[in-house]
Design an enzyme around this catalytic site. Sequence first.
Site, PDB file in Angstrom:
ATOM      1  N   ASP A  62     -27.282  26.387  42.224  1.00 58.83           N
ATOM      2  CA  ASP A  62     -25.963  27.026  42.170  1.00 58.83           C
ATOM      3  C   ASP A  62     -25.913  28.006  43.338  1.00 58.83           C
ATOM      4  O   ASP A  62     -26.748  28.914  43.431  1.00 58.83           O
ATOM      5  CB  ASP A  62     -25.829  27.748  40.821  1.00 58.83           C
ATOM      6  CG  ASP A  62     -24.466  28.411  40.644  1.00 58.83           C
ATOM      7  OD1 ASP A  62     -23.817  28.767  41.653  1.00 58.83           O
ATOM      8  OD2 ASP A  62     -24.064  28.585  39.484  1.00 58.83           O
ATOM      9  N   TYR A 152      -7.610  31.162  43.197  1.00 57.22           N
ATOM     10  CA  TYR A 152      -8.063  30.242  44.252  1.00 57.22           C
ATOM     11  C   TYR A 152      -7.483  30.659  45.601  1.00 57.22           C
ATOM     12  O   TYR A 152      -8.178  30.670  46.614  1.00 57.22           O
ATOM     13  CB  TYR A 152      -7.644  28.818  43.891  1.00 57.22           C
ATOM     14  CG  TYR A 152      -8.156  27.742  44.831  1.00 57.22           C
ATOM     15  CD1 TYR A 152      -9.419  27.196  44.670  1.00 57.22           C
ATOM     16  CD2 TYR A 152      -7.360  27.257  45.869  1.00 57.22           C
ATOM     17  CE1 TYR A 152      -9.887  26.193  45.522  1.00 57.22           C
ATOM     18  CE2 TYR A 152      -7.805  26.264  46.720  1.00 57.22           C
ATOM     19  CZ  TYR A 152      -9.074  25.725  46.543  1.00 57.22           C
ATOM     20  OH  TYR A 152      -9.529  24.739  47.393  1.00 57.22           O
ATOM     21  N   LYS A 156      -9.756  31.770  48.792  1.00 56.64           N
ATOM     22  CA  LYS A 156      -9.796  31.035  50.069  1.00 56.64           C
ATOM     23  C   LYS A 156      -9.326  31.914  51.229  1.00 56.64           C
ATOM     24  O   LYS A 156      -9.782  31.734  52.361  1.00 56.64           O
ATOM     25  CB  LYS A 156      -8.994  29.741  49.960  1.00 56.64           C
ATOM     26  CG  LYS A 156      -9.633  28.705  49.016  1.00 56.64           C
ATOM     27  CD  LYS A 156     -11.045  28.294  49.460  1.00 56.64           C
ATOM     28  CE  LYS A 156     -11.594  27.120  48.652  1.00 56.64           C
ATOM     29  NZ  LYS A 156     -12.946  26.696  49.111  1.00 56.64           N
TER      30      LYS A 156
HETATM   31  P1  NAD Z   1     -15.437  18.035  44.409  1.00 59.81           P
HETATM   32  O1  NAD Z   1     -15.282  18.648  43.075  1.00 59.81           O
HETATM   33  O2  NAD Z   1     -15.236  16.569  44.550  1.00 59.81           O
HETATM   34  O3  NAD Z   1     -16.861  18.420  45.011  1.00 59.81           O
HETATM   35  C1  NAD Z   1     -17.379  19.729  44.936  1.00 59.81           C
HETATM   36  C2  NAD Z   1     -18.861  19.666  44.621  1.00 59.81           C
HETATM   37  O4  NAD Z   1     -19.362  21.014  44.623  1.00 59.81           O
HETATM   38  C3  NAD Z   1     -19.164  19.064  43.247  1.00 59.81           C
HETATM   39  O5  NAD Z   1     -20.127  18.013  43.361  1.00 59.81           O
HETATM   40  C4  NAD Z   1     -19.698  20.246  42.464  1.00 59.81           C
HETATM   41  O6  NAD Z   1     -20.709  19.876  41.520  1.00 59.81           O
HETATM   42  C5  NAD Z   1     -20.260  21.150  43.547  1.00 59.81           C
HETATM   43  N1  NAD Z   1     -20.325  22.547  43.124  1.00 59.81           N
HETATM   44  C6  NAD Z   1     -19.402  23.221  42.394  1.00 59.81           C
HETATM   45  N2  NAD Z   1     -19.823  24.463  42.167  1.00 59.81           N
HETATM   46  C7  NAD Z   1     -21.037  24.582  42.757  1.00 59.81           C
HETATM   47  C8  NAD Z   1     -21.970  25.641  42.840  1.00 59.81           C
HETATM   48  N3  NAD Z   1     -21.751  26.827  42.251  1.00 59.81           N
HETATM   49  N4  NAD Z   1     -23.123  25.430  43.532  1.00 59.81           N
HETATM   50  C9  NAD Z   1     -23.359  24.222  44.106  1.00 59.81           C
HETATM   51  N5  NAD Z   1     -22.509  23.192  44.041  1.00 59.81           N
HETATM   52  C10 NAD Z   1     -21.363  23.369  43.370  1.00 59.81           C
HETATM   53  O7  NAD Z   1     -14.417  18.836  45.323  1.00 59.81           O
HETATM   54  P2  NAD Z   1     -13.927  18.695  46.849  1.00 59.81           P
HETATM   55  O8  NAD Z   1     -12.473  18.472  46.783  1.00 59.81           O
HETATM   56  O9  NAD Z   1     -14.781  17.806  47.645  1.00 59.81           O
HETATM   57  O10 NAD Z   1     -14.125  20.217  47.299  1.00 59.81           O
HETATM   58  C11 NAD Z   1     -14.922  20.633  48.384  1.00 59.81           C
HETATM   59  C12 NAD Z   1     -14.318  21.883  49.001  1.00 59.81           C
HETATM   60  O11 NAD Z   1     -13.051  21.566  49.556  1.00 59.81           O
HETATM   61  C13 NAD Z   1     -14.080  23.030  48.013  1.00 59.81           C
HETATM   62  O12 NAD Z   1     -14.453  24.255  48.612  1.00 59.81           O
HETATM   63  C14 NAD Z   1     -12.590  22.971  47.779  1.00 59.81           C
HETATM   64  O13 NAD Z   1     -12.074  24.228  47.411  1.00 59.81           O
HETATM   65  C15 NAD Z   1     -12.114  22.531  49.139  1.00 59.81           C
HETATM   66  N6  NAD Z   1     -10.758  21.950  49.158  1.00 59.81           N
HETATM   67  C16 NAD Z   1     -10.483  20.779  48.511  1.00 59.81           C
HETATM   68  C17 NAD Z   1      -9.196  20.260  48.550  1.00 59.81           C
HETATM   69  C18 NAD Z   1      -8.816  18.977  47.855  1.00 59.81           C
HETATM   70  O14 NAD Z   1      -7.622  18.660  47.793  1.00 59.81           O
HETATM   71  N7  NAD Z   1      -9.757  18.207  47.347  1.00 59.81           N
HETATM   72  C19 NAD Z   1      -8.200  20.936  49.262  1.00 59.81           C
HETATM   73  C20 NAD Z   1      -8.508  22.125  49.908  1.00 59.81           C
HETATM   74  C21 NAD Z   1      -9.803  22.613  49.856  1.00 59.81           C
END
Ligand code: NAD
Length: 247
Positions: A62, A152, A156
């Site tokens: 984590d 959120y 960010k």
């Molecule tokens: P996702 O949920 O598919 O993947 C995120 C991964 O991070 C998961 O496998 C989860 O287990 C892991 N994770 C969560 N908390 C954790 C922790 N405390 N320690 C270690 N690992 C942890 O999500 P994603 O969409 O790929 O998100 C990745 C990043 O992109 C995030 O920071 C998210 O805020 C950002 N983001 C995503 C979107 C979108 O539309 N998907 C848009 C803007 C920003």
Amino acid sequence: TDGRFAGKTIIVTGAGSGIGRATASRVAREGGRVIGVDISQERLDEFKAEHAGADITVIVADISDDAGVAAIIEAAGEKIDGLANVAGIMDDMTPVGEVTDAVWDRVFKVNVTGTMKLMRAVIPAMQAANSGQIVNVASEAGLRGSAAGAAYTASKHAVVGLTKSAAFMYTGSGIRVNAVCPGGVATNIGANFASSLGAERIQRAMAILPGVAQSDQLAASITWLLSDDSTNVSGAILASDGGWSAA
Ligand code: NAD
């Protein structure tokens, strides 16, 4: 091996899913040594199994936990060339008047504190090497108020601030720090709407979204900033959103 990341050790958080997995995959395919971090052992095992022969170490940790961060740094070793801070979690789309302490604290703990702790942990190795690339994943919600709930969005914006502070502080040291702001991306992050006001306001804003991107498209932006191709770029907050932020 050939490739942009040959001979380089890159830590990628959130490597089990979505944007983090796509980024870790691209680094591995381009010859890098990947330290893939996630809280899900199952997702990490799946990721590793997809890349037989690649140099991948997976760590269940984590990022908001000091012992977890120490384990990540220990696994990476003395030479850390890059950090992709991708792990993050969504909120429940609540406006500030409705946000619970539980949601606020959880979102800040992972998105802000976790991101900071890993940055802090890799800086000594990067300073010793006079070189290092850090890429934080912020969000369109780091640029505007209409992409998510209060927690959120604030988290960010904090990631954007952390990125700028570090880029400024380490200017001239060989350490570059940048952020990527994704728009909508098809991943496992999901979104639940706990507030009817939040749902009404955000869905109205989402109507101008250019469509949903694939994780590989974000990995392309992130790995550009991790690579020497972006050699003169630091402190950039790069929207990778198909044009959404031009609206
Ligand atoms: P996702 O949920 O598919 O993947 C995120 C991964 O991070 C998961 O496998 C989860 O287990 C892991 N994770 C969560 N908390 C954790 C922790 N405390 N320690 C270690 N690992 C942890 O999500 P994603 O969409 O790929 O998100 C990745 C990043 O992109 C995030 O920071 C998210 O805020 C950002 N983001 C995503 C979107 C979108 O539309 N998907 C848009 C803007 C920003």
